[in-house]
Design an enzyme around this catalytic site. Structure first.
Site, short mmCIF file in Angstrom:
data_model
loop_
_atom_site.label_atom_id
_atom_site.label_comp_id
_atom_site.label_asym_id
_atom_site.label_seq_id
_atom_site.Cartn_x
_atom_site.Cartn_y
_atom_site.Cartn_z
N ASP A 117 77.08 44.99 26.01
CA ASP A 117 77.45 45.98 24.99
C ASP A 117 78.94 46.30 25.13
OD1 ASP A 117 77.62 47.62 27.24
OD2 ASP A 117 75.79 48.72 26.80
N TYR A 147 66.66 44.58 29.03
CA TYR A 147 67.74 45.57 29.05
C TYR A 147 67.38 46.80 28.20
CZ TYR A 147 72.43 47.49 28.37
OH TYR A 147 73.53 48.32 28.32
N ASP A 163 77.12 44.47 31.33
CA ASP A 163 75.99 44.60 30.41
C ASP A 163 76.42 44.15 29.01
OD1 ASP A 163 74.27 45.48 32.32
OD2 ASP A 163 74.32 47.59 31.76
N ARG A 202 69.07 49.81 27.41
CA ARG A 202 70.01 50.62 26.61
C ARG A 202 70.34 49.94 25.29
NH1 ARG A 202 73.26 54.38 30.12
NH2 ARG A 202 72.23 54.40 32.13
N GLU A 249 77.69 44.22 36.45
CA GLU A 249 77.96 45.63 36.16
C GLU A 249 77.42 46.53 37.26
OE1 GLU A 249 77.15 48.92 32.67
OE2 GLU A 249 77.76 46.89 32.18
N LYS A 250 76.33 46.09 37.89
CA LYS A 250 75.71 46.90 38.94
C LYS A 250 75.02 46.00 39.95
CE LYS A 250 73.54 49.31 35.76
NZ LYS A 250 73.65 48.61 34.46
#
Length: 638
Positions: free
Chosen positions: A105, A328, A103, A330, A7-8
């Site tokens: 989610d 993680y 991520d 979030r 994701e990043k």
């Protein structure tokens, strides 16, 4: 070639560290020793196309063009990350096996899936897409995650759910923002009046609270305390409990509003004999609070350090990505996988090394205690935010980073401490026909509360005492005292209390079915979006800060008063989340969710067209000229 898409960049580098060496760093990707390639997004590389991308006529905002509903939805590359999208496009076309490493989610699932959809996959590539779930960026944790890779096909419903949410928010925000901005213009207001499924109910919470405070009129109320003693002259104090006969003289909180009634009770009991008619002694137990999710951490950090929700999120991202000291961040979950229990010794050692908690308190942790947080059945895509086993070699953390790391660490250490226990004694005492109650608390074990100090003790948590009493015991009321108090207005919101309201939004809903849905979902917004929504309302000039207090601006108040009440309530979020959860569970289709929504948006636009609000006349738009054009392009945000 196997291609991992993170994701990043920070996650990409962590995955590469877990793959065979030597590594070859290239522009936008890393090549591992086994020929695998790790690349990454930089958040969303694609964004929803703007109305004017579908038709240039939409550059001008007109009622007659609403609602705008794309027949064929389009994504477009973000200008700032177009280069990285190009890198991924070339790599995807070469790859035989693609590993989706967004991520863990709903948003993380869609973020990579939309890139794969945009580039286009062959049928064989589609069948071979795998899913990697990483919540800890340390190399050992990533290696463990690599052993349990799943098929990405299993996550398609989750991705469809995320896509439905994104498109629904676009339709809702883009159309209603244009409609009500045009309504404001009719009254002479020149700013953008942005409407969003989440941001508008959050603003509604603040406006309603501000109105309640403005309209509040303080009223006196009265309490009566009997001062008693035993035959051995041991003192105790008991509080009067008004009977049902007093209800006409009380408010809805059962506070006595008539002073003469309180005076009459005090006069009647003074100098009278008393009897202990009931005595109950109960052992009480309070277990350690669960480890943090993001909202709980943001609330505590605001109370303790005055940090805004956005500051806490930014610090957490640094602790996760830069320092690799926490999992993680979030996360909306406060439970942990049972397998993590076996890593507790290493985590506690890292906490001591990194000054997350006093060494003596960590050493007193009892690893034989397994708190209720270790529960596989309550862990979904995320687990609670906890420290990792990473040890810093030197002091590398800033002040805020160290403060947040300590909060997370102490909450983790608390899982290995016994419960806080105490005995509660309640004496019901009859005096001249009136009922009085005296309470006492004796702490039997401080338990986990020794970790937190006074700030975690509930009011009255310290030991209080009563003399030895038995049922039927005779006492004497030698005096009675009336205390006059005054009702207090609600308090203005702070970051902590507004976040608490968003997570516990069901308290503000009357409909029992909607209340139930909101209790079972994340509340208003998600862990990942709440801080951004609050900041967005400040940027748009709808909210103002006065020290730690959050208040609504004149524009914010006028806007909420103009909108139909249904748009300002959280009920819509509950209904959406219910449908989106059903999509993720294959119980509801995308079309069954979207079609009624489009009809509802059309009805609201018709209402907006007919609305007149002279209260906008003379109101100045927020002084954000540099952001004004940009805001027009971001009205689809929640």
């Amino acid at each position: 070639m196997k291609l991992y898409i993170a994701e990043k960049p920070s996650l990409g580098r962590a995955i590469a560290e877990a793959l065979p060496k030597p590594h070859k760093k290239q522009d936008g990707f890393i090549e591992a020793g086994d020929g695998s390639i790790v690349s990454w997004c930089v958040g969303h590389l694609l964004e929803q196309a703007e109305p004017e991308d579908y038709d240039p006529k939409y550059k001008k905002w007109l009622y007659d063009d609403l609602p705008i509903v794309p027949e064929n939805w389009q994504f477009k590359a973000k200008a700032k990350t177009k280069k990285q999208l190009g890198v991924l496009t070339k790599l995807i076309k070469r790859a035989k096996i693609i590993v989706h490493a967004g991520d863990p989610d709903r948003e993380g699932q869609l973020l990579v899936d939309e890139v794969l959809q945009h580039v286009g996959l062959s049928s064989s590539q589609k069948q071979n897409v795998q899913r990697l779930l990483v919540s800890d960026l340390n190399v050992d944790a990533v290696k463990r995650a690599l052993t349990v890779i799943k098929s990405n096909q299993s996550f398609v419903p989750l991705s469809v759910s995320a896509l439905a949410r994104a498109r629904a928010d676009w339709l809702y925000g883009m159309n209603l923002t244009r409609a009500y901005t045009l309504t404001g213009q009719k009254a002479g207001y020149q700013g953008v009046l942005s409407v969003g499924r989440v941001q508008t109910p959050v603003l509604g919470l603040v406006v309603k609270r501000d109105n309640e405070i403005k309209a509040f009129v303080s009223k006196p109320f009265y309490e009566v305390f009997a001062h008693l003693h035993t035959e051995e002259l041991q003192p105790l104090v008991a509080k009067w409990q008004p009977s049902e006969a007093c209800l006409p003289y009380m408010d809805e909180e059962k506070r006595v509003l008539v002073k003469a009634l309180a005076q009459n009770v005090a006069t009647r009991v003074k100098g009278q004999p008393a009897e202990v008619v009931k005595l109950t002694k109960k052992p009480k137990k309070q277990s350690a609070p669960l480890p943090y999710n993001l909202s709980a951490l943001q609330i505590d950090a605001n109370k303790r350090y005055g940090m805004s929700a956005k500051q806490v999120l930014d610090v957490c991202q640094a602790l996760y990505e830069k320092h690799k000291l926490i999992t993680y961040p979030r996360s909306d979950n406060r439970y942990l996988p049972e397998a993590h229990f076996h890593e507790s010794r290493q985590v506690l050692s890292a906490i001591t090394n990194n000054n997350g908690c006093d060494k003596g308190k960590v050493e007193n942790a009892d690893l034989s205690i397994k708190s209720k947080c270790w529960n596989d059945k309550k862990v979904a895509a995320h687990h609670a935010i906890i420290p990792t086993s990473k040890k810093l070699k030197s002091a590398q953390l800033g002040q805020y980073e160290q403060q947040i790391y300590k909060l997370i660490s102490i909450m983790y250490v608390a899982q290995f401490y016994p419960a806080y226990t105490y005995n509660e004694t309640v004496a019901e005492i009859s005096i001249a026909g009136g009922m009085f109650i005296a309470k006492a608390k004796q702490i039997t074990n401080e338990g986990f509360k020794v970790l937190f100090g006074k700030e975690r003790h509930n009011e009255g948590a310290d030991s209080t005492f009563l003399p030895p009493l038995v049922e039927g015991q005779q006492l004497l009321c030698h005096d009675a005292q009336i205390q006059e108090k005054h009702t207090q207005p609600p308090q203005y919101y702070t970051d902590a209390s507004l976040l608490a309201a968003m997570t516990g939004i069901s308290r503000y809903v009357k409909d029992p079915e909607i209340k139930k849905i909101l209790k079972e979902t994340d509340g208003l917004g998600t862990e990942a979006t709440r801080a951004g929504i609050i900041e967005l309302l400040f940027k748009r000039g709808f909210l103002l800060r006065e020290g730690k207090l959050i208040k609504s601006s004149d524009v914010g108040k006028t806007m909420i008063n103009m909108l139909p009440e249904a748009l300002t309530l959280p009920d819509r979020t509950a209904l959406w989340e219910s449908h989106l959860a059903k999509i993720a569970n294959k119980e509801c289709s995308y079309q069954n969710f979207m079609e009624p929504l489009i009809t509802q948006i059309g009805e609201v636009i018709s209402t907006a067209h007919l609305t007149e609000n002279i209260n906008f006349k003379g109101l100045a738009k927020p002084n954000n000229k540099r952001r004004f054009k940009k805001r027009r392009k971001n009205t689809a945000k929640t």
